[in-house]
Design an enzyme around this catalytic site. Structure first.
Site, PDB file in Angstrom:
ATOM      1  N   ASP A  84       0.829  -1.209   0.000  1.00 40.22           N
ATOM      2  CA  ASP A  84       0.000   0.000   0.000  1.00 40.22           C
ATOM      3  C   ASP A  84       0.866   1.263   0.000  1.00 40.22           C
ATOM      4  OD1 ASP A  84      -2.297   1.538   0.082  1.00 40.22           O
ATOM      5  OD2 ASP A  84      -3.187   0.447   1.758  1.00 40.22           O
ATOM      6  N   ASP A 122     -10.796   2.203  -3.208  1.00 32.16           N
ATOM      7  CA  ASP A 122     -11.322   1.976  -1.865  1.00 32.16           C
ATOM      8  C   ASP A 122     -12.845   2.043  -1.872  1.00 32.16           C
ATOM      9  OD1 ASP A 122      -9.029   1.457  -0.510  1.00 32.16           O
ATOM     10  OD2 ASP A 122      -8.828   3.434   0.408  1.00 32.16           O
TER      11      ASP A 122
END
Ligand code: GLA
Length: 733
Positions: A467, A537
């Site tokens: 990430d 997301d």
């Protein structure tokens, strides 16, 4: 500038010199396209053509009629100071002019395809420029880039403009298709006619260059672009840092100048140093935008990403299910549940690490990659053992390029983060997140060691989610000397690539997901080291239709992680049935992001059937050819797309009701990807009630009918949030 070049070209043609002589004409071809460049020793090189495939024998007589393409392959600043440039430098004595002359050329084949290398040298100053053109074997994608070398003994050459490409595109009724967005709202498509002037697609975020405007774009040649007809140029810069693509449009010509964004990025080339620009990849389609996409998907799977030929596992990710509340017991339960549903991999997301500062919120712990033994007393071993017990693989989340100022790492190495020394730190996520200084080789070693330690201590780890939840803040490297501070945007990415090279050299098989707060790194700059990207997301199935639609213009389905999540959706609050959520996620790399414990028995039963059905179409979706059929941007209340294998024997079709007004006509879905001469058996993959599949289930229909008349889906898509996932198999009727 154009007029001058055109005049030069015509003069050369008339005098019978460079143009038309086959030893000076270089044709690079792929299956369906060709790029033609002409060269002349001691002079510049020129683009002559980029378009549908031509043969060497077609070249004779070609130059007299083709006047659109006469651009210098390296427009350089100085002698002709007007117009847009691909290259501008400042020599140690202050001289800012370039006069490049071709010195040699080399053409050869390698495992990727054909490579044309032109070497230019400035007539007076010590700069050597190598320009490369590549045609990628078995795809319709070409690329070009440059290598700049300071061959002098004294003094740096400042690189002021250092594009990868300056490509002419035929000027006609051109439209630009581009993709732009923000967190949770990535990859919106916008399409506009190009007026005279300049369109600039650019990014200055430093680390997440796909949030704003994606580096992939298309330019149509003959009017508003369509999916399957018309000529379209597609380009994409293979770089994950700041980039800039200028589309310079005038009455007679278009030039695409694409490269690293040089703003606040001056590079000083010391004697003996070479700077390599990233590749600019491009294709030319006569089959509309769909043709550009299919070319890039094929290229991406073969050359542009890791393991693009490998089927990806169906996984459960823990994030939206439990957020940072991970522990041995819950992880074990989730692993058992995804295994029971037919999944193959479980990924533990954020929240598992930190000793002195446990990672319970996003305010601390990045950098402290030791297991939090309060949450996970048996360590990672306990988790890999649990995965083994449930018969699935195990994966883990890390964010290795970052630290929190509340972390043991920062306490020990405050000089390892990008910072300006004499100014207070700007801090990102959680109010304490900072970016590590990957310009520093010691930091590179450390970032490598995070993955290396995890994988050597736990060789059972099959998947890593990598990430990146920040952009470059605190522009300043404690490591770089003062005259190299202006290079951070570039040096950071070079450092990151070195780390990734080391990881891939040692762990070639591990699957690694590229995530940057969702789709902030949905680009080909980093995908060569990664198996896929976290698309967004935002897991709301309705908005995902748009996000995945946008990303599908350049990135194949196998690279797009698409997860079924809870309803109401955590980002938008939308309530959508489980079938619709699955039918959307199944059109990409299917996964789940939910606490299965909170699902109803009916939802669990449906999930099991849908996962089994996905396995039947997985090779077609992940490795097949995509046809976008009806756009969610059209106001017809239906969106549809399909995938088909190379032989057109096996296909998957997805259709979604995107809006609902009573008693409105539902458009027919014409299946552009099927073979008109074959017959197909239709199967409803995900009936909400297995006893009552769609009325299309079990029908055998000719490909010609499916293409020309299309599927009538009005009975299946009669209500809001209805959808269809169909499998088509070629049969003998
Ligand atoms: C980012 C990612 C999410 C999740 C969180 C964890 O936002 O995109 O998927 O991993 O970080 O903090």
């Amino acid at each position: 500038m154009k007029k001058t070049l055109l005049a030069l070209a015509v003069a050369a043609l008339l005098s019978g010199s460079a143009f038309g002589q086959s030893n000076r004409t270089h044709v690079l071809s792929s299956d369906n396209s060709s790029l033609v460049v002409t060269t002349n020793d001691g002079a510049a090189a020129y683009y002559q053509y980029f378009g549908p495939k031509i043969q060497d024998k077609d070249i004779a007589g070609f130059f007299g009629i083709n006047s659109n393409y006469t651009g210098n392959t390296i427009p350089a600043f100085g002698l002709h100071s007007y117009g847009e440039k691909a290259l501008a430098v400042k020599f140690p004595d202050g001289n800012m002019s370039l006069d490049l002359a071709m010195e040699s050329l080399n053409r050869h084949s390698d495992d990727k395809g054909e490579l044309l290398e032109l070497t230019f040298r400035d007539k007076v100053y010590p700069l050597v420029v190598k320009q490369y053109f590549r045609s990628y074997k078995d795809t319709d994608v070409f690329s070009t880039w440059m290598e700049l070398t300071n061959t002098g003994k004294k003094g740096s050459i400042e690189l002021l403009t250092f594009a990868s490409a300056c490509m002419p595109v035929t000027r006609a009724d051109n439209w630009l298709t581009q993709f732009h967005g923000a967190w949770g709202s990535e990859s919106w498509m916008s399409e506009e006619r190009l007026p005279n002037g300049q369109a600039v697609l650019a990014d200055k975020a430093g680390l997440r260059n796909a949030f704003g405007t994606n580096p992939g774009f298309m330019i149509s040649i003959d009017g508003q672009p369509s999916e399957n007809k018309g000529e379209v140029f597609g380009g994409n810069l293979l770089w994950s840092g700041n980039y800039k693509t200028k589309i310079n449009v005038d009455n007679n010509s278009i030039d695409v100048i694409s490269g690293i964004n040089e703003e606040t990025s001056e590079i000083a080339l010391k004697p003996g140093q070479t700077f390599v620009t990233p590749e600019f990849a491009m294709t030319y389609s006569t089959e509309g935008k769909g043709g550009v996409s299919r070319a890039f998907h094929k290229w991406g799977r073969k050359y542009g990403m890791a393991h693009g030929d490998r089927l990806h596992d169906i996984l459960l990710n823990s994030w939206e299910g439990v957020y940072m509340n991970v522990n041995q017991e819950v992880m074990d339960q989730m692993m058992g549940d995804i295994a029971a549903l037919g999944g193959e991999l479980f990924v533990m997301d954020d929240g598992w690490f930190g000793d002195k500062y446990p990672r319970d919120t996003d305010k601390s712990s990045l950098g402290d990659w030791m297991v939090n033994t309060r949450k996970l007393p048996e360590g990672i071993k306990g988790l890999t053992e649990a995965a083994k017990k449930h018969g699935i693989k195990f994966g883990i989340w890390i964010e290795p390029e970052m630290a929190n100022t509340t972390s043991e790492l920062f306490e020990k190495h405050p000089d390892w983060v990008l910072s300006q020394g004499n100014r207070p730190l700007s801090q990102g996520r959680g109010g304490t997140q900072v970016v590590l200084d990957l310009c520093n080789p010691a930091v590179q070693d450390y970032v490598f060691s995070i993955t290396d330690n995890l994988l050597t201590e736990n060789p059972e780890i099959a998947y890593i989610k990598w990430d990146c939840n920040a952009d470059i803040m605190n522009y300043g490297s404690p490591y770089l000397p003062k005259d190299e501070q202006s290079e951070i945007y570039v040096r950071y990415h070079q450092g990151l690539q070195k780390v990734l090279d080391r990881i891939r050299a040692k762990y070639p098989d591990v699957a690694i997901q590229l995530c940057a707060s969702g789709g902030g790194r949905a680009d080909y700059g980093l995908l060569p080291w990664f198996d896929e990207f976290w698309t967004s997301d935002n897991t709301d199935a309705y908005q995902r239709l748009f996000i995945q639609w946008g990303d599908s213009h350049f990135y194949p389905a196998v690279a797009q992680a698409s997860h079924v999540s809870a309803s109401p959706n955590h980002q938008t609050g939308r309530v959508v049935p489980i079938k619709f959520r699955f039918d959307v996620a199944m059109s990409g790399r299917l996964g789940m992001e939910i606490q299965p414990k909170n699902m109803t028995p009916e939802e669990l039963e449906f999930s099991k059937r849908a996962i089994a059905a996905y396995k039947d179409i997985r090779p077609v979706v992940q490795l097949g050819n995509q046809y976008r059929l009806i756009s969610p941007y059209d106001k017809g209340a239906v969106a549809a797309l399909m995938y088909v294998d190379d032989n057109k024997d096996h296909a998957a079709v997805f259709a979604y009701r995107t809006d609902y007004l009573h008693n409105q006509q539902v458009p027919k879905i014409r299946l552009d990807g099927v073979d008109p001469d074959k017959y197909y058996l239709i199967r409803d993959l995900t009936p909400a009630n297995p006893e009552r599949p769609s009325n299309l289930d079990g029908k055998i229909v000719s490909g010609r009918i499916l293409r020309n008349a299309g599927l009538n889906v009005s009975r299946s898509l009669g209500r809001p949030w209805t959808s269809l996932a169909l499998e088509l198999k070629a049969v003998n009727p």
